[in-house]
Design a protein around this motif. Structure first.
Motif, short mmCIF file in Angstrom:
data_model
loop_
_atom_site.label_atom_id
_atom_site.label_comp_id
_atom_site.label_asym_id
_atom_site.label_seq_id
_atom_site.Cartn_x
_atom_site.Cartn_y
_atom_site.Cartn_z
N VAL A 125 51.08 -45.41 4.72
CA VAL A 125 51.60 -44.48 5.72
C VAL A 125 52.83 -43.76 5.18
N ALA A 126 53.72 -44.50 4.51
CA ALA A 126 54.91 -43.88 3.94
C ALA A 126 54.55 -42.85 2.88
N GLY A 127 53.58 -43.17 2.03
CA GLY A 127 53.14 -42.22 1.02
C GLY A 127 52.53 -40.98 1.63
N LEU A 128 51.75 -41.17 2.68
CA LEU A 128 51.15 -40.03 3.39
C LEU A 128 52.23 -39.16 4.00
N LEU A 129 53.23 -39.78 4.61
CA LEU A 129 54.32 -39.01 5.21
C LEU A 129 55.11 -38.23 4.16
N VAL A 130 55.32 -38.84 2.99
CA VAL A 130 56.01 -38.13 1.91
C VAL A 130 55.18 -36.93 1.47
N GLY A 131 53.87 -37.11 1.35
CA GLY A 131 53.00 -36.01 0.97
C GLY A 131 53.02 -34.88 1.98
N VAL A 132 52.95 -35.23 3.26
CA VAL A 132 53.02 -34.22 4.32
C VAL A 132 54.38 -33.51 4.28
N GLY A 133 55.42 -34.29 4.07
CA GLY A 133 56.77 -33.71 4.02
C GLY A 133 56.95 -32.74 2.86
N THR A 134 56.38 -33.05 1.71
CA THR A 134 56.50 -32.13 0.59
C THR A 134 55.73 -30.84 0.86
N GLY A 135 54.65 -30.95 1.62
CA GLY A 135 53.91 -29.74 2.00
C GLY A 135 54.70 -28.90 2.98
N ILE A 136 55.28 -29.54 3.99
CA ILE A 136 56.06 -28.82 4.99
C ILE A 136 57.32 -28.22 4.36
N GLY A 137 57.96 -28.98 3.47
CA GLY A 137 59.20 -28.53 2.84
C GLY A 137 59.00 -27.64 1.63
N SER A 138 57.74 -27.34 1.32
CA SER A 138 57.40 -26.50 0.16
C SER A 138 58.00 -27.05 -1.12
#
Length: 153
Positions: free
Chosen positions: A96-109
């Protein structure tokens, strides 16, 4: 204070800075790991995957070369006799943490390497904002895990 660990950190930081500078000078690209990896498998200019693969291979082969040279990984676990140590949470938490980091890098460009290393060096206001958000979220996460979920470890 452990001077050897400080020296290793200094050398590592210099190497990261040099590699980011070299990539910018030679190819005009930002050394943002999420962008390099994320666009490796998506639409990109023809012939653009070679440098991406080389960069990622260098990223993971560096520690292997240090180990082969007898340098070891150091003790990142904080306990004598262990190298990495047990994860702070279970496998599900890590996924879940890895998924959230991945989503965050997408949102944060971008990620900490793109914004924190390269963007701050270019004095990018967007990267300054992103890096401040990364740090604030990391501080809050550590606080919540240690004093809320973790029970005051």
């Amino acid at each position: 204070m452990d001077m050897t660990a400080s020296l290793h950190g200094l050398i590592g930081g210099v190497l990261i800075g040099l590699s980011a500078t070299w990539l910018m000078i030679s190819l005009g690209r930002i050394a943002g790991i999420s962008g390099i990896l994320g666009t490796l498998f998506t639409a990109r200019p023809r012939g653009d995957s070679g440098w991406r693969l080389a960069f990622l291979l260098g990223l993971v082969s560096g520690p292997a070369l240090v180990i082969l040279a007898g340098g070891g990984l150091g003790n990142v676990a904080g306990q004598a006799g262990t190298v990495i140590g047990a994860p702070a949470g279970g496998v599900a938490t890590m996924l879940v943490a890895g998924l959230l980091v991945g989503v965050g890098t997408g949102i944060g460009s971008g990620c900490t390497s793109g914004h924190g290393v390269c963007g701050l060096a270019r004095l990018s206001p967007r990267s300054m904002a992103a890096t401040l958000v990364f740090l604030a979220v990391a501080i809050v996460t550590v606080f919540v895990v240690r004093h809320g979920i973790g029970g005051g470890a």
